[in-house]
Design an enzyme around this catalytic site. Sequence first.
Site, short mmCIF file in Angstrom:
data_model
loop_
_atom_site.label_atom_id
_atom_site.label_comp_id
_atom_site.label_asym_id
_atom_site.label_seq_id
_atom_site.Cartn_x
_atom_site.Cartn_y
_atom_site.Cartn_z
N ARG A 176 3.99 -6.77 2.66
CA ARG A 176 2.56 -6.51 2.47
C ARG A 176 1.74 -7.80 2.53
O ARG A 176 0.55 -7.78 2.86
CB ARG A 176 2.34 -5.78 1.15
N LYS A 211 17.99 -9.84 -2.75
CA LYS A 211 18.51 -8.48 -2.75
C LYS A 211 20.01 -8.49 -3.06
O LYS A 211 20.72 -9.44 -2.69
CB LYS A 211 18.33 -7.84 -1.37
#
Length: 454
Positions: A308, A234
Amino acid sequence: MTALLPADAAHAIPIWCVEAAGWPALAETLPAPAAAFARATGFSAKPGSHCLLPDAAGALAGVLFGIDPAGDRFAPAKLVDLLPEGAYRFAAAPPDPALAALGWRLAAYRFARYRDRPVPGARLVAPEGVDAAEIGRIADAVAAGRDLVNTPANDLGPGEIETAARSLAERWGGACSVVSGEDLDRGFPMIAAVGRASARAPRLIDLTWGDASAPKVTLVGKGVAFDTGGLDIKPSAAMLLMKKDMAGAAAALAAAEMVMGAGLRLRLRVLVPAVENAISGSAFRPGDVLRSRRGLSVEIGNTDAEGRLILADALALADEESPDLVIDFATLTGAARVALGPDLPALFTADDALAAAMAEAGQAVNDPVWRMPLWAPYASLLDSKIADINHVSGGAFAGAITAALFLRRFAPQAGAHAHLDLYGWNPSTKPGRPEGGEVQTARLVYELLKRRYA
């Protein structure tokens, strides 16, 4: 956190909650000097405005607070930070006294682990007919969850999340087991892969409580203690708040504490895959293919979509005992925030009755969600040329929907399942919601379960 005072607390200062249309009539009932003072200060009962009324000696005799009957039911909690120390009571109650009292408790929360932050001294007498003990249990569970989210990752890793779960189980007579090491590698390969780059070992936390013969409800919380993005790192601005990437786990534990404290008639299970998505030579890579507990092969499209993956393995475990209801909580996608903003979590479920019940429960307790579509044609966006499924879509659209569709491949095949994509953070202070970590949807889920299993 400031406690509600018993109903017989002496000398409590009255608070009149009044809407603009009712202000002239209320003014006629006040002592003439007080009404004149309010008018002189320009008080008109504008929603959120307040006026401190003096007595003849200059002491505080009462408080006026403007409300909007259709507005935020936590609105009176704004007074927590505006009133001087003392005991207060509602002389003219807001539309929902119970939620106003809960909001008051929630507004008094302070995260004081690293510096002194005195609790506000304005205390509220429990309104008549309000269950102060219930409000206290809910507020305490929210505070514990907020503390977890607010704690920075150097002091809250997977091990500390485990400690919190074990402490909760011990307090309420539950059981807590943990899968780690080689057992995690074999049984939960995607959880292991996401967490293997960190010096702090990944694990699957499994908390159970209640009568084994009761209806089975399983809560699954994303427990990413910190998310660098992995090798798809990120930018710094996006990494700054990533201590909150375990807010799904905090919400699940907070909801569990409410359920256990109320003694609901169900068999509760809480599953928390706890990891740190770090960077090292052992980090999983874009393009890797991972085996999952379900048996599906999963191509990695982006290592910053790790949540996820760990949820998928936990959901597969949940399915193995065919629970009546499974709800997962996760700070999963930026796409949900773009669509709904930080205050409104996204709800995904294929069960229309469950969606309606959750929406109604959320509205009832001022913990709202908004249903989003599980649009089946978008499942093709997860196609992989070399594996059973890719875990991210090939384009920039429908990110929250495709994430939910991915989870659906691993979620329980029997019973009802709901996925909650939440932000887990209050960007600014609002009544009952101080800036910082938040366990969004925990109170909603507790209300839903209370209605079903009280």
